[in-house]
Design a protein around this motif. Structure first.
Motif, PDB file in Angstrom:
ATOM      1  N   ILE A  27       0.891  -1.167   0.000  1.00 25.14           N
ATOM      2  CA  ILE A  27       0.000   0.000   0.000  1.00 25.14           C
ATOM      3  C   ILE A  27       0.925   1.212   0.000  1.00 25.14           C
ATOM      4  O   ILE A  27       1.743   1.373   0.909  1.00 25.14           O
ATOM      5  CB  ILE A  27      -0.910   0.047   1.253  1.00 25.14           C
ATOM      6  N   VAL A  28       0.809   2.043  -1.027  1.00 21.08           N
ATOM      7  CA  VAL A  28       1.671   3.223  -1.116  1.00 21.08           C
ATOM      8  C   VAL A  28       0.890   4.444  -0.646  1.00 21.08           C
ATOM      9  O   VAL A  28      -0.336   4.472  -0.710  1.00 21.08           O
ATOM     10  CB  VAL A  28       2.224   3.419  -2.542  1.00 21.08           C
ATOM     11  N   ASP A  29       1.617   5.454  -0.169  1.00 17.16           N
ATOM     12  CA  ASP A  29       0.962   6.661   0.336  1.00 17.16           C
ATOM     13  C   ASP A  29       0.210   7.384  -0.782  1.00 17.16           C
ATOM     14  O   ASP A  29      -0.976   7.655  -0.660  1.00 17.16           O
ATOM     15  CB  ASP A  29       1.980   7.600   0.981  1.00 17.16           C
ATOM     16  N   PHE A  30       0.927   7.729  -1.848  1.00 11.78           N
ATOM     17  CA  PHE A  30       0.333   8.452  -2.972  1.00 11.78           C
ATOM     18  C   PHE A  30       0.929   7.919  -4.268  1.00 11.78           C
ATOM     19  O   PHE A  30       2.110   7.589  -4.316  1.00 11.78           O
ATOM     20  CB  PHE A  30       0.634   9.959  -2.895  1.00 11.78           C
ATOM     21  N   VAL A  31       0.122   7.896  -5.323  1.00  9.21           N
ATOM     22  CA  VAL A  31       0.648   7.490  -6.618  1.00  9.21           C
ATOM     23  C   VAL A  31      -0.045   8.280  -7.715  1.00  9.21           C
ATOM     24  O   VAL A  31      -1.251   8.510  -7.669  1.00  9.21           O
ATOM     25  CB  VAL A  31       0.507   5.967  -6.858  1.00  9.21           C
ATOM     26  N   CYS A  32       0.750   8.708  -8.676  1.00  4.85           N
ATOM     27  CA  CYS A  32       0.230   9.258  -9.923  1.00  4.85           C
ATOM     28  C   CYS A  32       0.338   8.100 -10.918  1.00  4.85           C
ATOM     29  O   CYS A  32       1.433   7.770 -11.386  1.00  4.85           O
ATOM     30  CB  CYS A  32       1.061  10.454 -10.380  1.00  4.85           C
ATOM     31  N   ARG A  33      -0.770   7.457 -11.187  1.00  4.83           N
ATOM     32  CA  ARG A  33      -0.775   6.260 -12.040  1.00  4.83           C
ATOM     33  C   ARG A  33      -0.270   6.574 -13.445  1.00  4.83           C
ATOM     34  O   ARG A  33       0.491   5.794 -14.024  1.00  4.83           O
ATOM     35  CB  ARG A  33      -2.176   5.671 -12.118  1.00  4.83           C
ATOM     36  N   ASP A  34      -0.723   7.702 -14.005  1.00  4.38           N
ATOM     37  CA  ASP A  34      -0.340   8.046 -15.384  1.00  4.38           C
ATOM     38  C   ASP A  34       1.171   8.158 -15.546  1.00  4.38           C
ATOM     39  O   ASP A  34       1.719   7.776 -16.576  1.00  4.38           O
ATOM     40  CB  ASP A  34      -0.979   9.362 -15.818  1.00  4.38           C
ATOM     41  N   LYS A  35       1.836   8.695 -14.551  1.00  2.00           N
ATOM     42  CA  LYS A  35       3.290   8.884 -14.608  1.00  2.00           C
ATOM     43  C   LYS A  35       4.053   7.801 -13.849  1.00  2.00           C
ATOM     44  O   LYS A  35       5.286   7.836 -13.795  1.00  2.00           O
ATOM     45  CB  LYS A  35       3.671  10.268 -14.058  1.00  2.00           C
ATOM     46  N   ARG A  36       3.312   6.871 -13.238  1.00  4.83           N
ATOM     47  CA  ARG A  36       3.905   5.763 -12.480  1.00  4.83           C
ATOM     48  C   ARG A  36       4.903   6.277 -11.433  1.00  4.83           C
ATOM     49  O   ARG A  36       5.999   5.755 -11.285  1.00  4.83           O
ATOM     50  CB  ARG A  36       4.519   4.732 -13.415  1.00  4.83           C
ATOM     51  N   LEU A  37       4.462   7.314 -10.726  1.00  3.70           N
ATOM     52  CA  LEU A  37       5.281   7.932  -9.685  1.00  3.70           C
ATOM     53  C   LEU A  37       4.626   7.722  -8.330  1.00  3.70           C
ATOM     54  O   LEU A  37       3.469   8.093  -8.121  1.00  3.70           O
ATOM     55  CB  LEU A  37       5.443   9.435  -9.945  1.00  3.70           C
ATOM     56  N   ILE A  38       5.382   7.138  -7.424  1.00  2.00           N
ATOM     57  CA  ILE A  38       4.929   6.893  -6.053  1.00  2.00           C
ATOM     58  C   ILE A  38       5.596   7.907  -5.139  1.00  2.00           C
ATOM     59  O   ILE A  38       6.797   8.168  -5.260  1.00  2.00           O
ATOM     60  CB  ILE A  38       5.293   5.463  -5.615  1.00  2.00           C
ATOM     61  N   VAL A  39       4.823   8.463  -4.216  1.00  6.41           N
ATOM     62  CA  VAL A  39       5.347   9.387  -3.216  1.00  6.41           C
ATOM     63  C   VAL A  39       5.069   8.775  -1.838  1.00  6.41           C
ATOM     64  O   VAL A  39       3.923   8.489  -1.507  1.00  6.41           O
ATOM     65  CB  VAL A  39       4.699  10.782  -3.323  1.00  6.41           C
TER      66      VAL A  39
END
Length: 91
Positions: A27-39
């Motif tokens: 479970i990740v905190d935040f993700v921008c799916r389109d850019k495949r970036l996890i924060v």
């Protein structure tokens, strides 16, 4: 969470983030799916945590980029954190 208020509803230059997303088996905190970036935003308990390194490695192997920030960074330098995230999104 302070960072979520700046990421939700496409508030960061129109990029869509979701919160507490399941990316098996994590479970990740935040993700921008389109850019495949996890924060990820971490407290002190994550300092030098080998499990976090292994988790990041597996997420990277799955095609994601992972940015990690300390809670203090978000609290004391939110604009700098957002600039870093935005830079990664634009790469």
């Amino acid at each position: 969470m302070i960072l979520w208020l700046s990421l939700r509803d496409r508030r960061l230059s129109g990029f869509k983030f979701v919160r507490q997303e399941a990316i098996e088996p994590f479970i990740v905190d935040f993700v921008c799916r389109d850019k495949r970036l996890i924060v990820e935003v971490d407290g002190g308990q994550h300092s030098e945590n080998s499990k976090d390194r292994e988790r990041d490695r597996k997420l990277i192997e799955a095609g994601y980029r992972v940015l990690r920030f300390w809670n203090n960074d978000v609290l004391q330098n939110k604009n700098g954190v957002l600039e870093t995230i935005l830079g990664a999104l634009r790469e």
